[in-house]
Design an enzyme around this catalytic site. Structure first.
Site, PDB file in Angstrom:
ATOM      1  CB  SER A 149      90.227 -15.052  64.750  1.00  0.00           C
ATOM      2  OG  SER A 149      90.240 -14.742  63.377  1.00  0.00           O
ATOM      3  CE1 TYR A 162      86.085 -11.539  65.385  1.00  0.00           C
ATOM      4  CE2 TYR A 162      87.783 -11.785  63.704  1.00  0.00           C
ATOM      5  CZ  TYR A 162      86.829 -12.348  64.544  1.00  0.00           C
ATOM      6  OH  TYR A 162      86.628 -13.714  64.526  1.00  0.00           O
TER       7      TYR A 162
HETATM    8  N1  LIG Z   1      83.527 -18.273  61.057  1.00  0.00           N
HETATM    9  C1  LIG Z   1      84.779 -17.864  60.925  1.00  0.00           C
HETATM   10  O1  LIG Z   1      85.256 -17.611  59.798  1.00  0.00           O
HETATM   11  C2  LIG Z   1      85.650 -17.687  62.140  1.00  0.00           C
HETATM   12  C3  LIG Z   1      87.022 -17.493  61.952  1.00  0.00           C
HETATM   13  C4  LIG Z   1      87.827 -17.290  63.058  1.00  0.00           C
HETATM   14  C5  LIG Z   1      87.284 -17.298  64.324  1.00  0.00           C
HETATM   15  N2  LIG Z   1      85.946 -17.478  64.493  1.00  0.00           N
HETATM   16  C6  LIG Z   1      85.410 -17.415  65.846  1.00  0.00           C
HETATM   17  O2  LIG Z   1      84.650 -18.564  66.108  1.00  0.00           O
HETATM   18  C7  LIG Z   1      83.680 -18.281  67.126  1.00  0.00           C
HETATM   19  C8  LIG Z   1      82.334 -18.860  66.717  1.00  0.00           C
HETATM   20  O3  LIG Z   1      81.861 -18.204  65.576  1.00  0.00           O
HETATM   21  P1  LIG Z   1      81.073 -18.927  64.397  1.00  0.00           P
HETATM   22  O4  LIG Z   1      81.873 -18.762  63.188  1.00  0.00           O
HETATM   23  O5  LIG Z   1      80.635 -20.262  64.816  1.00  0.00           O
HETATM   24  O6  LIG Z   1      79.832 -17.919  64.232  1.00  0.00           O
HETATM   25  P2  LIG Z   1      78.298 -17.987  64.649  1.00  0.00           P
HETATM   26  O7  LIG Z   1      77.625 -19.149  63.991  1.00  0.00           O
HETATM   27  O8  LIG Z   1      77.760 -16.619  64.379  1.00  0.00           O
HETATM   28  O9  LIG Z   1      78.341 -18.278  66.208  1.00  0.00           O
HETATM   29  C9  LIG Z   1      78.447 -17.282  67.179  1.00  0.00           C
HETATM   30  C10 LIG Z   1      77.834 -17.798  68.457  1.00  0.00           C
HETATM   31  O10 LIG Z   1      77.990 -16.818  69.477  1.00  0.00           O
HETATM   32  C11 LIG Z   1      76.770 -16.724  70.184  1.00  0.00           C
HETATM   33  N3  LIG Z   1      76.598 -15.429  70.820  1.00  0.00           N
HETATM   34  C12 LIG Z   1      76.538 -14.212  70.215  1.00  0.00           C
HETATM   35  N4  LIG Z   1      76.323 -13.257  71.133  1.00  0.00           N
HETATM   36  C13 LIG Z   1      76.231 -13.892  72.334  1.00  0.00           C
HETATM   37  C14 LIG Z   1      76.001 -13.445  73.652  1.00  0.00           C
HETATM   38  N5  LIG Z   1      75.858 -12.137  73.936  1.00  0.00           N
HETATM   39  N6  LIG Z   1      75.938 -14.364  74.642  1.00  0.00           N
HETATM   40  C15 LIG Z   1      76.091 -15.678  74.362  1.00  0.00           C
HETATM   41  N7  LIG Z   1      76.333 -16.163  73.143  1.00  0.00           N
HETATM   42  C16 LIG Z   1      76.398 -15.265  72.135  1.00  0.00           C
HETATM   43  C17 LIG Z   1      75.706 -16.962  69.118  1.00  0.00           C
HETATM   44  O11 LIG Z   1      74.507 -17.416  69.718  1.00  0.00           O
HETATM   45  P3  LIG Z   1      73.208 -16.515  70.063  1.00  0.00           P
HETATM   46  O12 LIG Z   1      73.065 -15.508  68.958  1.00  0.00           O
HETATM   47  O13 LIG Z   1      72.135 -17.537  70.103  1.00  0.00           O
HETATM   48  O14 LIG Z   1      73.493 -15.912  71.400  1.00  0.00           O
HETATM   49  C18 LIG Z   1      76.350 -18.077  68.318  1.00  0.00           C
HETATM   50  O15 LIG Z   1      76.045 -19.327  68.900  1.00  0.00           O
HETATM   51  C19 LIG Z   1      83.709 -16.761  67.309  1.00  0.00           C
HETATM   52  O16 LIG Z   1      84.439 -16.441  68.453  1.00  0.00           O
HETATM   53  C20 LIG Z   1      84.438 -16.265  66.073  1.00  0.00           C
HETATM   54  O17 LIG Z   1      85.094 -15.042  66.278  1.00  0.00           O
HETATM   55  C21 LIG Z   1      85.128 -17.702  63.428  1.00  0.00           C
END
Ligand SMILES: NC(=O)c1ccc[n+]([C@@H]2O[C@H](COP(=O)([O-])OP(=O)(O)OC[C@H]3O[C@@H](n4cnc5c(N)ncnc54)[C@H](OP(=O)(O)O)[C@@H]3O)[C@@H](O)[C@H]2O)c1
Length: 254
Positions: A149, A162
């Protein structure tokens, strides 16, 4: 060029929504068979069906990656079912922001367990298969892409743990990159700014409110934008490794 990953297998964690889901779709259109890993089986099954209908191959692995045994099983079962493992996208993550002084310790535990330990467990199980893929596949290269991130580059007031987990992902990735460079396993880190996904919805209401205010008026990235970055990384020629990509919405300052 449309099917550059034909014959390869990619495992994506957090494939049930957001960036992981978008990444799975794009890698499948490139011709990779995809192993979809997350806890929400129904969402994974819907995605697998959509990919299959478009002529791709996708298998669902209902997995909590914070559980060491489950994480290893997801990797081993993917390899058993799909025959190999060329690409891993370590994407599952949770972001629980807010002042350290008022944070429930349980939130810190959840972030460390998923953003760091889950990523480590998947990586540890996957590395031998990636090394083998880089030796034996026609492409002669394998990819480990870790999603960090902007918070893995810049630590801000209210993002302490985080940021600690995401800085950790960057540190881990750079060390691994050096260790595996000679074996053609490329290790990349992607550092997105704010992306329109479910990520922020897991925060406490008052923290969510503050976060909304911070990004008011900023046109957020779409999950597909980050999938596009991932696609670029894993389709480069064998000689070329994209080590790190920092990608913000145009209007995001910090
Ligand atoms: N969105 C942003 O602004 C942003 C910015 C920087 C970095 N990121 C990073 O991008 C990545 C993806 O996030 P996103 O934005 O796409 O959010 P998201 O839609 O909330 O996706 C998170 C994913 O992680 C999975 N997950 C959560 N707990 C889990 C567990 N215990 N075991 C396996 N899977 C698990 C969730 O699936 P289930 O709940 O079905 O398990 C979901 O598919 C993260 O690492 C986040 O930190 C996001």
């Amino acid at each position: 060029m449309a099917e550059q990953l034909t014959g390869t297998v990619a495992l994506i964690t957090g494939a049930s929504s957001g960036i992981g889901e978008a990444a799975a779709r794009v890698l499948a259109t490139r011709g990779a068979a995809v192993a979809l890993v997350a806890r929400r089986k129904d969402r994974l099954e819907q995605l697998a069906e959509a990919i299959t209908q478009q002529g791709g191959r996708a298998l669902v692995f209902e997995t909590d990656v914070t559980d060491q045994a489950q994480a290893r099983l997801a990797v081993e079962q993917s390899v058993a079912a799909l025959g190999r493992l060329d690409t891993v996208i370590n994407n599952a993550g949770v972001m629980l922001l807010g002042p350290a002084s008022e944070a429930p310790l349980e939130e810190w535990d959840r972030m460390v367990a998923l953003n760091l330990q889950g990523l480590l467990y998947i990586t540890h199980a996957a590395l031998p298969h990636l090394v083998s893929a880089a030796q034996t596949s026609p492409r002669q290269v394998a990819d480990l892409v870790n999603i960090s991130s902007v918070a893995g580059r810049v630590s801000r007031n209210g993002s302490s743990v985080y940021a600690a987990t995401k800085f950790g992902v960057v540190a881990f990735s750079e060390s691994l990159r050096q260790e595996f460079a000679g074996r053609h396993v490329r290790v990349s880190v992607v550092e997105p700014g704010v992306v329109a996904t479910e990520l922020a919805t897991h925060m406490r209401a008052e923290v969510q409110e503050r976060s909304m205010q911070r990004f008011a008026g900023v046109e957020r990235l779409e999950a597909e934008d980050i999938a596009d970055v991932i696609d670029y990384i894993v389709t480069r020629p064998r000689r070329m490794a994209i080590n790190e990509v920092l990608v913000r919405p145009t209007q995001q300052e910090g």
